[in-house]
Design a protein around this motif. Structure first.
Motif, PDB file in Angstrom:
ATOM      1  N   VAL A  71      -4.317   2.626  -6.552  1.00  0.00           N
ATOM      2  CA  VAL A  71      -4.259   4.019  -6.055  1.00  0.00           C
ATOM      3  C   VAL A  71      -4.088   5.145  -6.767  1.00  0.00           C
ATOM      4  O   VAL A  71      -4.784   6.301  -7.097  1.00  0.00           O
ATOM      5  CB  VAL A  71      -3.248   4.158  -4.942  1.00  0.00           C
ATOM      6  N   LEU A  72      -2.911   4.716  -7.804  1.00  0.00           N
ATOM      7  CA  LEU A  72      -3.086   5.928  -8.798  1.00  0.00           C
ATOM      8  C   LEU A  72      -4.059   6.009  -9.886  1.00  0.00           C
ATOM      9  O   LEU A  72      -4.264   7.187 -10.552  1.00  0.00           O
ATOM     10  CB  LEU A  72      -1.486   5.532  -9.672  1.00  0.00           C
ATOM     11  N   ALA A  73      -4.777   5.079 -10.123  1.00  0.00           N
ATOM     12  CA  ALA A  73      -6.017   5.215 -10.907  1.00  0.00           C
ATOM     13  C   ALA A  73      -7.320   5.841 -10.376  1.00  0.00           C
ATOM     14  O   ALA A  73      -8.287   6.236 -10.984  1.00  0.00           O
ATOM     15  CB  ALA A  73      -6.613   3.715 -10.934  1.00  0.00           C
ATOM     16  N   GLY A  74      -7.156   6.538  -9.065  1.00  0.00           N
ATOM     17  CA  GLY A  74      -7.781   7.119  -8.333  1.00  0.00           C
ATOM     18  C   GLY A  74      -8.682   6.640  -7.349  1.00  0.00           C
ATOM     19  O   GLY A  74      -9.538   7.388  -6.517  1.00  0.00           O
ATOM     20  N   ASN A  75      -8.511   5.386  -6.776  1.00  0.00           N
ATOM     21  CA  ASN A  75      -9.071   4.797  -5.541  1.00  0.00           C
ATOM     22  C   ASN A  75      -8.229   5.571  -4.260  1.00  0.00           C
ATOM     23  O   ASN A  75      -7.101   6.054  -4.353  1.00  0.00           O
ATOM     24  CB  ASN A  75      -8.995   3.360  -5.523  1.00  0.00           C
ATOM     25  N   SER A  76      -8.934   5.436  -3.390  1.00  0.00           N
ATOM     26  CA  SER A  76      -8.401   6.256  -2.035  1.00  0.00           C
ATOM     27  C   SER A  76      -7.349   5.257  -1.341  1.00  0.00           C
ATOM     28  O   SER A  76      -7.333   3.928  -1.556  1.00  0.00           O
ATOM     29  CB  SER A  76      -9.327   6.565  -0.960  1.00  0.00           C
ATOM     30  N   ILE A  77      -6.432   5.672  -0.744  1.00  0.00           N
ATOM     31  CA  ILE A  77      -5.449   4.834  -0.192  1.00  0.00           C
ATOM     32  C   ILE A  77      -6.097   4.019   1.083  1.00  0.00           C
ATOM     33  O   ILE A  77      -5.757   2.733   1.161  1.00  0.00           O
ATOM     34  CB  ILE A  77      -4.099   5.533   0.525  1.00  0.00           C
ATOM     35  N   LYS A  78      -6.937   4.521   1.773  1.00  0.00           N
ATOM     36  CA  LYS A  78      -7.450   3.852   2.956  1.00  0.00           C
ATOM     37  C   LYS A  78      -8.426   2.664   2.314  1.00  0.00           C
ATOM     38  O   LYS A  78      -8.318   1.792   2.877  1.00  0.00           O
ATOM     39  CB  LYS A  78      -8.336   4.958   3.501  1.00  0.00           C
ATOM     40  N   SER A  79      -9.038   3.094   1.271  1.00  0.00           N
ATOM     41  CA  SER A  79     -10.094   1.874   0.864  1.00  0.00           C
ATOM     42  C   SER A  79      -9.152   0.660   0.432  1.00  0.00           C
ATOM     43  O   SER A  79      -9.595  -0.310   0.377  1.00  0.00           O
ATOM     44  CB  SER A  79     -10.926   2.303  -0.258  1.00  0.00           C
ATOM     45  N   ILE A  80      -7.995   0.933  -0.592  1.00  0.00           N
ATOM     46  CA  ILE A  80      -7.207  -0.313  -1.286  1.00  0.00           C
ATOM     47  C   ILE A  80      -6.518  -0.806   0.124  1.00  0.00           C
ATOM     48  O   ILE A  80      -6.369  -2.022   0.205  1.00  0.00           O
ATOM     49  CB  ILE A  80      -6.288   0.333  -1.998  1.00  0.00           C
ATOM     50  N   ALA A  81      -5.931  -0.142   1.100  1.00  0.00           N
ATOM     51  CA  ALA A  81      -5.382  -0.719   2.337  1.00  0.00           C
ATOM     52  C   ALA A  81      -6.395  -1.695   3.063  1.00  0.00           C
ATOM     53  O   ALA A  81      -6.108  -2.744   3.447  1.00  0.00           O
ATOM     54  CB  ALA A  81      -4.981   0.451   3.157  1.00  0.00           C
ATOM     55  N   ILE A  82      -7.632  -1.325   3.137  1.00  0.00           N
ATOM     56  CA  ILE A  82      -8.572  -2.159   3.754  1.00  0.00           C
ATOM     57  C   ILE A  82      -8.779  -3.307   3.004  1.00  0.00           C
ATOM     58  O   ILE A  82      -9.080  -4.261   3.495  1.00  0.00           O
ATOM     59  CB  ILE A  82      -9.874  -1.198   4.149  1.00  0.00           C
ATOM     60  N   GLU A  83      -9.205  -3.037   1.766  1.00  0.00           N
ATOM     61  CA  GLU A  83      -9.402  -4.270   0.785  1.00  0.00           C
ATOM     62  C   GLU A  83      -8.223  -5.316   0.891  1.00  0.00           C
ATOM     63  O   GLU A  83      -8.728  -6.514   0.744  1.00  0.00           O
ATOM     64  CB  GLU A  83      -9.585  -3.655  -0.559  1.00  0.00           C
ATOM     65  N   TYR A  84      -7.077  -5.012   1.007  1.00  0.00           N
ATOM     66  CA  TYR A  84      -5.780  -5.843   1.040  1.00  0.00           C
ATOM     67  C   TYR A  84      -5.453  -6.320   2.501  1.00  0.00           C
ATOM     68  O   TYR A  84      -4.820  -7.107   2.704  1.00  0.00           O
ATOM     69  CB  TYR A  84      -4.740  -5.281   0.312  1.00  0.00           C
ATOM     70  N   GLY A  85      -6.157  -5.510   3.578  1.00  0.00           N
ATOM     71  CA  GLY A  85      -5.877  -5.965   4.927  1.00  0.00           C
ATOM     72  C   GLY A  85      -4.440  -5.491   5.512  1.00  0.00           C
ATOM     73  O   GLY A  85      -3.668  -6.204   6.134  1.00  0.00           O
ATOM     74  N   ILE A  86      -3.977  -4.215   4.774  1.00  0.00           N
ATOM     75  CA  ILE A  86      -2.555  -3.633   5.238  1.00  0.00           C
ATOM     76  C   ILE A  86      -2.794  -2.305   5.652  1.00  0.00           C
ATOM     77  O   ILE A  86      -3.985  -1.611   5.619  1.00  0.00           O
ATOM     78  CB  ILE A  86      -1.642  -3.527   3.994  1.00  0.00           C
ATOM     79  N   ASN A  87      -1.840  -1.949   6.289  1.00  0.00           N
ATOM     80  CA  ASN A  87      -1.610  -0.429   6.997  1.00  0.00           C
ATOM     81  C   ASN A  87      -1.723   0.464   5.878  1.00  0.00           C
ATOM     82  O   ASN A  87      -0.933   0.588   5.097  1.00  0.00           O
ATOM     83  CB  ASN A  87      -0.641  -0.345   8.093  1.00  0.00           C
ATOM     84  N   ASP A  88      -2.358   1.447   5.914  1.00  0.00           N
ATOM     85  CA  ASP A  88      -2.698   2.520   5.012  1.00  0.00           C
ATOM     86  C   ASP A  88      -1.120   3.423   4.994  1.00  0.00           C
ATOM     87  O   ASP A  88      -0.807   3.654   4.058  1.00  0.00           O
ATOM     88  CB  ASP A  88      -3.753   3.646   5.024  1.00  0.00           C
ATOM     89  N   GLY A  89      -0.706   3.480   5.932  1.00  0.00           N
ATOM     90  CA  GLY A  89       0.766   4.115   6.027  1.00  0.00           C
ATOM     91  C   GLY A  89       1.676   3.390   5.208  1.00  0.00           C
ATOM     92  O   GLY A  89       2.723   3.857   4.595  1.00  0.00           O
ATOM     93  N   GLN A  90       1.679   1.988   5.090  1.00  0.00           N
ATOM     94  CA  GLN A  90       2.692   1.175   4.352  1.00  0.00           C
ATOM     95  C   GLN A  90       2.257   1.385   2.782  1.00  0.00           C
ATOM     96  O   GLN A  90       3.048   1.506   2.006  1.00  0.00           O
ATOM     97  CB  GLN A  90       2.486  -0.304   4.822  1.00  0.00           C
ATOM     98  N   LEU A  91       0.998   1.469   2.499  1.00  0.00           N
ATOM     99  CA  LEU A  91       0.586   1.413   1.106  1.00  0.00           C
ATOM    100  C   LEU A  91       1.024   2.963   0.650  1.00  0.00           C
ATOM    101  O   LEU A  91       1.564   3.178  -0.319  1.00  0.00           O
ATOM    102  CB  LEU A  91      -0.910   1.335   0.933  1.00  0.00           C
ATOM    103  N   TYR A  92       0.821   4.067   1.361  1.00  0.00           N
ATOM    104  CA  TYR A  92       1.331   5.283   1.084  1.00  0.00           C
ATOM    105  C   TYR A  92       2.747   5.395   0.886  1.00  0.00           C
ATOM    106  O   TYR A  92       3.104   6.064  -0.033  1.00  0.00           O
ATOM    107  CB  TYR A  92       0.960   6.379   2.375  1.00  0.00           C
TER     108      TYR A  92
END
Length: 158
Positions: A71-92
Motif C-alpha cells: 500500500v505504501l508503495a502506491g497500490n490501492s488499499i482496495k486492490s491489496i485487500a481483495i488480493e489477500y481476501g481481507i476487509n479493506d477497513g482492516q488493512l486501512y
C-alpha cells in the motif's frame, strides 16, 4: 448490513449473467452494486468459501507488513485487500498503525481487561514445578540479596 453466504453467492451468480439483484431495503443501490463487484472479485481469486462469515485469519506481523508495504508503495488499499481476501477497513487500520507506531503497531496485543490481582496464577498452571536442592539454595540466596537491596534503597530515599 451482513448478508448470508447463500445471498452473496446468488448475487455473484446474477452478476455473472449480467443482471443485478434487487437492492435490499435500506441500502443504497450504488453501495450494494459495489459490494457485489467486490464479492465477485474475491470469489474469482479465492473461491466461494471466502464469502462465508468467520474466515478470520491470524495474520503474522510480517504478513501484515508485506501488505502495508504494498500500500505504501502506491497500490490501492482496495486492490491489496481483495488480493489477500481481507476487509479493506482492516488493512486501512494496519496502515495507520504502521505509520504511527512502526512495526510494533502490527504486532498483536493481548486484549481484555488487566487482572485486578496480578499475583493470581494462570488457570493452566495448576502444578508448580518442584525445585531441586541447588535451585532452592539459589532462591534463598536471591531472596536475601533482594531484601538487602530493598533496605539499601530505603536508606537512600531518606
Amino acid at each position: 448490513m451482513k448478508y448470508s453466504y447463500e445471498f452473496k453467492k446468488e448475487c455473484v451468480q446474477l452478476y455473472r449473467e449480467g443482471k443485478w439483484p434487487n437492492t435490499p431495503e435500506g441500502t443504497k443501490e450504488k453501495i450494494f452494486h459495489n459490494s457485489i463487484r467486490i464479492w465477485f472479485k474475491l470469489e474469482e481469486l479465492h473461491g466461494p468459501e471466502i464469502l462465508k462469515h468467520g474466515n478470520n485469519i491470524n495474520w503474522t506481523p510480517d504478513e501484515k507488513l508485506e501488505m502495508v508495504s504494498k500500500v505504501l508503495a502506491g497500490n490501492s488499499i482496495k486492490s491489496i485487500a481483495i488480493e489477500y481476501g481481507i476487509n479493506d477497513g482492516q488493512l486501512y487500520s494496519w496502515v495507520n498503525k504502521y505509520k504511527n507506531y512502526g512495526y510494533n503497531g502490527l504486532v498483536n496485543k493481548k486484549k481484555g481487561r488487566k487482572s485486578k490481582n496480578p499475583s493470581m496464577k494462570s488457570k493452566n498452571n495448576h502444578k508448580a514445578k518442584e525445585l531441586n536442592e541447588s535451585e532452592r539454595e539459589e532462591l534463598i540466596k536471591l531472596r536475601a540479596e533482594n531484601e538487602y537491596i530493598k533496605a539499601e534503597n530505603e536508606i537512600i530515599k531518606k
